[in-house]
Scaffold this motif. Structure first.
Motif, mmCIF file in Angstrom:
data_model
loop_
_atom_site.group_PDB
_atom_site.id
_atom_site.type_symbol
_atom_site.label_atom_id
_atom_site.label_comp_id
_atom_site.label_asym_id
_atom_site.label_seq_id
_atom_site.Cartn_x
_atom_site.Cartn_y
_atom_site.Cartn_z
ATOM 1 N N GLU A 52 10.869 1.459 -4.154
ATOM 2 C CA GLU A 52 11.870 1.472 -5.220
ATOM 3 C C GLU A 52 11.176 1.194 -6.544
ATOM 4 O O GLU A 52 10.003 0.831 -6.574
ATOM 5 N N ARG A 53 11.909 1.334 -7.614
ATOM 6 C CA ARG A 53 11.361 1.089 -8.944
ATOM 7 C C ARG A 53 10.860 -0.359 -9.031
ATOM 8 O O ARG A 53 11.549 -1.290 -8.649
ATOM 9 N N VAL A 87 -3.816 7.048 -0.719
ATOM 10 C CA VAL A 87 -2.947 6.481 -1.755
ATOM 11 C C VAL A 87 -3.695 5.404 -2.544
ATOM 12 O O VAL A 87 -4.384 4.573 -1.961
ATOM 13 N N ASP A 88 -3.537 5.433 -3.866
ATOM 14 C CA ASP A 88 -4.077 4.374 -4.722
ATOM 15 C C ASP A 88 -3.089 3.215 -4.704
ATOM 16 O O ASP A 88 -1.946 3.372 -5.127
ATOM 17 N N PRO A 89 -3.483 2.017 -4.215
ATOM 18 C CA PRO A 89 -2.543 0.907 -4.104
ATOM 19 C C PRO A 89 -2.002 0.425 -5.449
ATOM 20 O O PRO A 89 -0.976 -0.248 -5.505
ATOM 21 N N ASP A 90 -2.666 0.777 -6.538
ATOM 22 C CA ASP A 90 -2.206 0.355 -7.865
ATOM 23 C C ASP A 90 -1.179 1.308 -8.467
ATOM 24 O O ASP A 90 -0.588 1.002 -9.502
ATOM 25 N N HIS A 91 -0.970 2.458 -7.860
ATOM 26 C CA HIS A 91 -0.066 3.452 -8.422
ATOM 27 C C HIS A 91 0.869 4.024 -7.357
ATOM 28 O O HIS A 91 0.752 5.192 -6.970
ATOM 29 N N GLN A 93 4.353 5.509 -6.043
ATOM 30 C CA GLN A 93 5.381 6.342 -6.643
ATOM 31 C C GLN A 93 6.746 5.956 -6.084
ATOM 32 O O GLN A 93 6.885 5.613 -4.910
ATOM 33 N N VAL A 94 7.760 6.010 -6.945
ATOM 34 C CA VAL A 94 9.123 5.651 -6.568
ATOM 35 C C VAL A 94 9.681 6.689 -5.597
ATOM 36 O O VAL A 94 9.386 7.882 -5.704
#
Length: 109
Positions: A52-53, A87-91, A93-94
């Protein structure tokens, strides 16, 4: 000249062996760090969660593991990256699904 260089190399090699045998490598510290990470790393199951956001790897993991204290953040990131290698853990996606680690019996109170 070749004999001199060969002699120097042999002397340096022997000094290296002598220092290695006398000093050695302290494996006790390495073993402690491996033991703690193994306990955390091997005791989790992957849970598929839709983000979620405002979600981060840490907030979702804390939601999944509310009774676990003193979680190593770098270990969480490594476990997340193991479950989601592309997946980049810092980015995050919602509204996407990712696997998060749910730890079993690590530091529960």
């Amino acid at each position: 000249m070749k004999k001199f260089i060969l002699t120097i190399c042999i002397i340096l090699f022997l000094i290296s062996i002598y220092k290695d045998l006398n000093t050695g490598t302290d494996l006790s510290k390495q073993k402690e760090s491996q033991d703690s990470s193994l306990t955390l790393n091997t005791a989790f199951e992957p849970i598929k969660i839709k983000t979620e956001r405002g979600d981060t790897v840490l907030t979702v993991t804390e939601r999944l593991n509310p009774t676990i204290h003193n979680i190593n953040i770098e270990q969480i990131r490594r476990d997340f990256s193991t479950l989601n290698p592309t997946v980049d853990p810092d980015h995050l996606q919602v509204n996407r699904y990712y696997f998060f680690p749910k730890y079993n019996g690590y530091g529960n109170n």
